[in-house]
Write an enzyme that holds these catalytic residues in place. Structure first.
Site, mmCIF file in Angstrom:
data_model
loop_
_atom_site.group_PDB
_atom_site.id
_atom_site.type_symbol
_atom_site.label_atom_id
_atom_site.label_comp_id
_atom_site.label_asym_id
_atom_site.label_seq_id
_atom_site.Cartn_x
_atom_site.Cartn_y
_atom_site.Cartn_z
ATOM 1 N N ASN A 32 88.558 -34.152 51.136
ATOM 2 C CA ASN A 32 88.570 -33.690 52.536
ATOM 3 C C ASN A 32 87.734 -32.426 52.733
ATOM 4 O OD1 ASN A 32 90.118 -31.632 51.503
ATOM 5 N ND2 ASN A 32 91.917 -32.026 52.777
ATOM 6 N N LYS A 84 94.913 -24.852 44.734
ATOM 7 C CA LYS A 84 95.094 -24.320 43.371
ATOM 8 C C LYS A 84 95.209 -22.809 43.256
ATOM 9 C CE LYS A 84 90.209 -23.806 42.349
ATOM 10 N NZ LYS A 84 89.146 -23.831 41.372
ATOM 11 N N SER A 124 98.165 -28.603 34.528
ATOM 12 C CA SER A 124 97.694 -27.261 34.204
ATOM 13 C C SER A 124 98.608 -26.627 33.175
ATOM 14 C CB SER A 124 97.722 -26.427 35.490
ATOM 15 O OG SER A 124 97.611 -25.058 35.187
ATOM 16 N N TYR A 148 102.713 -22.950 43.142
ATOM 17 C CA TYR A 148 101.651 -23.823 42.628
ATOM 18 C C TYR A 148 102.115 -24.498 41.338
ATOM 19 C CZ TYR A 148 97.425 -25.084 40.008
ATOM 20 O OH TYR A 148 96.492 -25.749 39.256
ATOM 21 N N LYS A 152 102.801 -28.602 40.194
ATOM 22 C CA LYS A 152 102.268 -29.328 39.023
ATOM 23 C C LYS A 152 103.414 -29.941 38.210
ATOM 24 C CE LYS A 152 97.858 -28.812 39.596
ATOM 25 N NZ LYS A 152 97.024 -29.948 39.989
ATOM 26 N N PRO A 292 100.832 -9.260 38.667
ATOM 27 C CA PRO A 292 102.170 -9.864 38.565
ATOM 28 C C PRO A 292 102.081 -11.341 38.178
ATOM 29 C CG PRO A 292 101.940 -8.633 40.616
ATOM 30 C CD PRO A 292 100.582 -8.660 39.980
HETATM 31 P P1 NAD Z 1 88.618 -27.340 43.529
HETATM 32 O O1 NAD Z 1 89.339 -26.654 44.645
HETATM 33 O O2 NAD Z 1 87.216 -26.966 43.256
HETATM 34 O O3 NAD Z 1 88.698 -28.911 43.721
HETATM 35 C C1 NAD Z 1 89.755 -29.539 44.407
HETATM 36 C C2 NAD Z 1 89.129 -30.504 45.390
HETATM 37 O O4 NAD Z 1 90.162 -31.190 46.083
HETATM 38 C C3 NAD Z 1 88.272 -29.808 46.450
HETATM 39 O O5 NAD Z 1 87.046 -30.485 46.526
HETATM 40 C C4 NAD Z 1 89.080 -29.955 47.736
HETATM 41 O O6 NAD Z 1 88.235 -30.026 48.859
HETATM 42 C C5 NAD Z 1 89.844 -31.239 47.464
HETATM 43 N N1 NAD Z 1 91.123 -31.382 48.164
HETATM 44 C C6 NAD Z 1 92.141 -30.487 48.221
HETATM 45 N N2 NAD Z 1 93.146 -30.990 48.963
HETATM 46 C C7 NAD Z 1 92.779 -32.228 49.361
HETATM 47 C C8 NAD Z 1 93.395 -33.250 50.134
HETATM 48 N N3 NAD Z 1 94.608 -33.076 50.679
HETATM 49 N N4 NAD Z 1 92.740 -34.398 50.321
HETATM 50 C C9 NAD Z 1 91.503 -34.594 49.795
HETATM 51 N N5 NAD Z 1 90.856 -33.653 49.073
HETATM 52 C C10 NAD Z 1 91.491 -32.489 48.853
HETATM 53 O O7 NAD Z 1 89.522 -27.133 42.212
HETATM 54 P P2 NAD Z 1 89.210 -27.483 40.691
HETATM 55 O O8 NAD Z 1 89.132 -26.209 39.942
HETATM 56 O O9 NAD Z 1 88.106 -28.465 40.588
HETATM 57 O O10 NAD Z 1 90.600 -28.148 40.292
HETATM 58 C C11 NAD Z 1 90.780 -29.548 40.267
HETATM 59 C C12 NAD Z 1 92.183 -29.856 39.821
HETATM 60 O O11 NAD Z 1 92.431 -29.248 38.557
HETATM 61 C C13 NAD Z 1 93.269 -29.321 40.752
HETATM 62 O O12 NAD Z 1 94.309 -30.266 40.792
HETATM 63 C C14 NAD Z 1 93.724 -28.056 40.066
HETATM 64 O O13 NAD Z 1 95.054 -27.724 40.405
HETATM 65 C C15 NAD Z 1 93.602 -28.453 38.609
HETATM 66 N N6 NAD Z 1 93.452 -27.310 37.690
HETATM 67 C C16 NAD Z 1 92.440 -26.428 37.876
HETATM 68 C C17 NAD Z 1 92.327 -25.334 37.015
HETATM 69 C C18 NAD Z 1 91.233 -24.308 37.208
HETATM 70 O O14 NAD Z 1 91.370 -23.196 36.680
HETATM 71 N N7 NAD Z 1 90.150 -24.609 37.911
HETATM 72 C C19 NAD Z 1 93.240 -25.156 35.968
HETATM 73 C C20 NAD Z 1 94.242 -26.111 35.796
HETATM 74 C C21 NAD Z 1 94.345 -27.184 36.671
HETATM 75 N N1 UFG Z 2 91.714 -11.248 34.943
HETATM 76 C C1 UFG Z 2 91.261 -9.955 35.113
HETATM 77 N N2 UFG Z 2 90.547 -9.692 36.241
HETATM 78 C C2 UFG Z 2 90.271 -10.626 37.198
HETATM 79 C C3 UFG Z 2 90.752 -11.942 37.005
HETATM 80 C C4 UFG Z 2 91.485 -12.220 35.864
HETATM 81 O O1 UFG Z 2 91.484 -9.079 34.278
HETATM 82 O O2 UFG Z 2 89.615 -10.291 38.205
HETATM 83 C C5 UFG Z 2 92.465 -11.569 33.708
HETATM 84 C C6 UFG Z 2 93.888 -12.037 33.959
HETATM 85 O O3 UFG Z 2 94.769 -10.927 34.053
HETATM 86 C C7 UFG Z 2 94.132 -12.908 32.733
HETATM 87 C C8 UFG Z 2 92.738 -13.500 32.429
HETATM 88 O O4 UFG Z 2 91.810 -12.645 33.086
HETATM 89 O O5 UFG Z 2 94.510 -12.110 31.639
HETATM 90 C C9 UFG Z 2 92.549 -14.917 32.962
HETATM 91 O O6 UFG Z 2 92.867 -14.932 34.361
HETATM 92 P P1 UFG Z 2 92.457 -16.170 35.295
HETATM 93 O O7 UFG Z 2 92.930 -15.847 36.680
HETATM 94 O O8 UFG Z 2 91.030 -16.502 35.111
HETATM 95 O O9 UFG Z 2 93.285 -17.365 34.676
HETATM 96 P P2 UFG Z 2 94.860 -17.539 34.498
HETATM 97 O O10 UFG Z 2 95.075 -17.808 33.041
HETATM 98 O O11 UFG Z 2 95.633 -16.470 35.091
HETATM 99 O O12 UFG Z 2 95.129 -18.803 35.419
HETATM 100 C C10 UFG Z 2 94.431 -20.001 35.279
HETATM 101 C C11 UFG Z 2 94.377 -20.753 36.614
HETATM 102 C C12 UFG Z 2 95.751 -21.161 37.022
HETATM 103 C C13 UFG Z 2 96.411 -21.906 35.926
HETATM 104 C C14 UFG Z 2 96.422 -21.064 34.680
HETATM 105 C C15 UFG Z 2 97.021 -21.787 33.524
HETATM 106 O O13 UFG Z 2 93.840 -19.937 37.619
HETATM 107 O O14 UFG Z 2 95.653 -22.024 38.127
HETATM 108 O O15 UFG Z 2 95.080 -20.746 34.338
HETATM 109 O O16 UFG Z 2 96.267 -22.913 33.272
HETATM 110 F F1 UFG Z 2 97.677 -22.163 36.283
#
Ligand code: NAD
Ligand code: UFG
Length: 336
Positions: A32, A84, A124, A148, A152, A292
């Site tokens: 979307n 996310k 995740s 969030y 998951k 936090p």
């Molecule tokens: P992203 O936001 O780049 O991609 C998500 C996509 O889903 C986007 O293109 C968005 O437009 C689309 N979307 C969201 N809600 C929608 C809906 N209701 N209908 C249709 N499309 C929709 O995020 P990403 O980093 O590519 O993450 C992809 C998946 O991986 C997510 O489920 C996220 O929770 C999971 N994930 C991401 C990370 C990370 O750090 N990037 C870590 C662990 C898990």
């Molecule tokens: N960090 C900083 N400065 C920043 C951003 C992050 O010091 O500006 C530090 C955080 O404190 C942490 C590390 O960098 O120690 C990684 O942080 P991220 O936000 O990049 O990643 P997280 O591990 O906190 O979280 C990510 C995804 C979540 C997911 C989680 C576990 O963002 O969605 O990994 O998979 F849930």
């Protein structure tokens, strides 16, 4: 095999579309565009030299999903579509429950209605919450630290229950650790809207001059250098894990949960230094309060993914930084 890729225009989805096409699968993107640009898919098409069908639709719309599945002869689904942002989920839990959980229930219902029984699901490492010990295995205790993460965990359980009730269903539930990096062409990459929440895009935007300095959230963690430690995984390794998961679905029925990480921890300061060396740019930083909800250290035990899928991560931190820099320096403003 034609694969519906929900959220396929997003960061991980777009890279997975490249990997799928190169391995002979036919992705059909369903997105979307609430957090993505159509330009990402045009770039994917440029990389793979093929057209990729794109449907603009919402995963909470069962009719739109059924139309997409039926009109494209879909045989499997990779479900990336979700919101996310941890902080946003704390402020707006209902929109996270609706988008992520209602969206997943609607998708499962549409798949059942269309007799499509293969699913790869984006989970995740957030489901490990305040992990008791590292590395985390799939059997480590699960906990929820924010809405969030709750979505998951609930989605994993919904998928598990459906697979139990309907043996025809097979699901690979992939728990990603910290995806970073970009396609080696530098044409697609991570393009967060607004101020990045995550470390790697923040570092990259400082290096390219979009932001002044990185705030490092805490230098008093119980880790070797006092900064947080995570398992960063190259997004193309992650993309290939999805290809392996699709292939694995025919041998593994039921719901299979797999950690997708490298098994190696890297500290925030180590990542900053690796990025400086890959980019040749300085990344000024200042230490700030702990964020936090953060944990000191978390990395994966990825043994099961190798046993089940024959997959393991290939790229190290240097390559993750080089590829991120190639993308960020070629497109300082992302897809804008
Ligand atoms: P992203 O936001 O780049 O991609 C998500 C996509 O889903 C986007 O293109 C968005 O437009 C689309 N979307 C969201 N809600 C929608 C809906 N209701 N209908 C249709 N499309 C929709 O995020 P990403 O980093 O590519 O993450 C992809 C998946 O991986 C997510 O489920 C996220 O929770 C999971 N994930 C991401 C990370 C990370 O750090 N990037 C870590 C662990 C898990
Ligand atoms: N960090 C900083 N400065 C920043 C951003 C992050 O010091 O500006 C530090 C955080 O404190 C942490 C590390 O960098 O120690 C990684 O942080 P991220 O936000 O990049 O990643 P997280 O591990 O906190 O979280 C990510 C995804 C979540 C997911 C989680 C576990 O963002 O969605 O990994 O998979 F849930």
């Amino acid at each position: 095999m034609r694969v519906l890729v929900t959220g396929g225009a997003g960061y991980i989805g777009s890279h997975t579309c490249v990997a799928l096409t190169e391995k002979g699968f036919e992705p059909v993107v369903f997105d979307n565009f609430c957090n993505a640009s159509p330009e990402a898919i045009r770039r994917v098409e440029g990389i793979v030299g093929r057209n990729i069908p794109v449907i603009e639709g919402d995963v909470r719309n069962r009719r739109a999903l059924l139309d997409a599945i039926e009109s494209h002869g879909i045989e499997a689904v990779i479900h990336f579509a979700a919101l996310k942002s941890v902080g946003e989920s704390v402020a707006h839990p209902l929109s996270y429950f609706d988008n992520n959980i209602t969206g997943t229930i609607t998708l499962l219902d549409a798949m059942q209605g269309a007799s499509v029984h293969r699913l790869v699901f984006s989970s995740s490492a957030t489901v490990y919450g305040q992990a008791e010990r590292v590395p985390a295995t799939e059997d480590s205790a699960l906990s929820v630290t924010n809405p969030y993460g709750r979505t998951k965990l609930v989605m994993e359980q919904l998928i598990g229950d459906l697979c139990t009730a309907q043996p025809a269903f097979g699901a690979m539930i992939l728990r990603y650790f910290n995806p970073v990096g970009a396609h080696p062409s530098g044409r697609i990459g991570e393009d967060p809207k607004g101020i990045p929440n995550n470390l790697m895009p923040y570092i990259a935007q400082v290096a390219v001059g979009r932001r002044d300095r990185l705030g490092i959230f805490g230098n008093d963690w119980p880790t070797a250098d006092g900064t947080g430690v995570r398992d960063f995984i190259h997004v193309m390794d992650l993309a290939h894990a999805h290809v392996a998961a699709l292939r694995g679905l025919d041998q593994h029925k039921g719901a299979t949960v797999l950690n997708i990480g490298t098994g190696k921890g890297t500290s925030v300061l180590e990542l900053v230094r690796a990025f400086e060396s890959a980019s040749g740019r300085q990344v000024p930083y200042a230490f700030a309060e702990r964020r936090p909800g953060d944990v000191a250290e978390l990395w994966a035990d990825p043994t099961r993914a190798e046993q089940v899928l024959g997959w393991r991560a290939e790229h190290g931190i240097e390559r993750m930084c080089e590829d991120t820099w190639r993308w960020q320096s070629a497109y300082p403003e992302g897809y804008a």
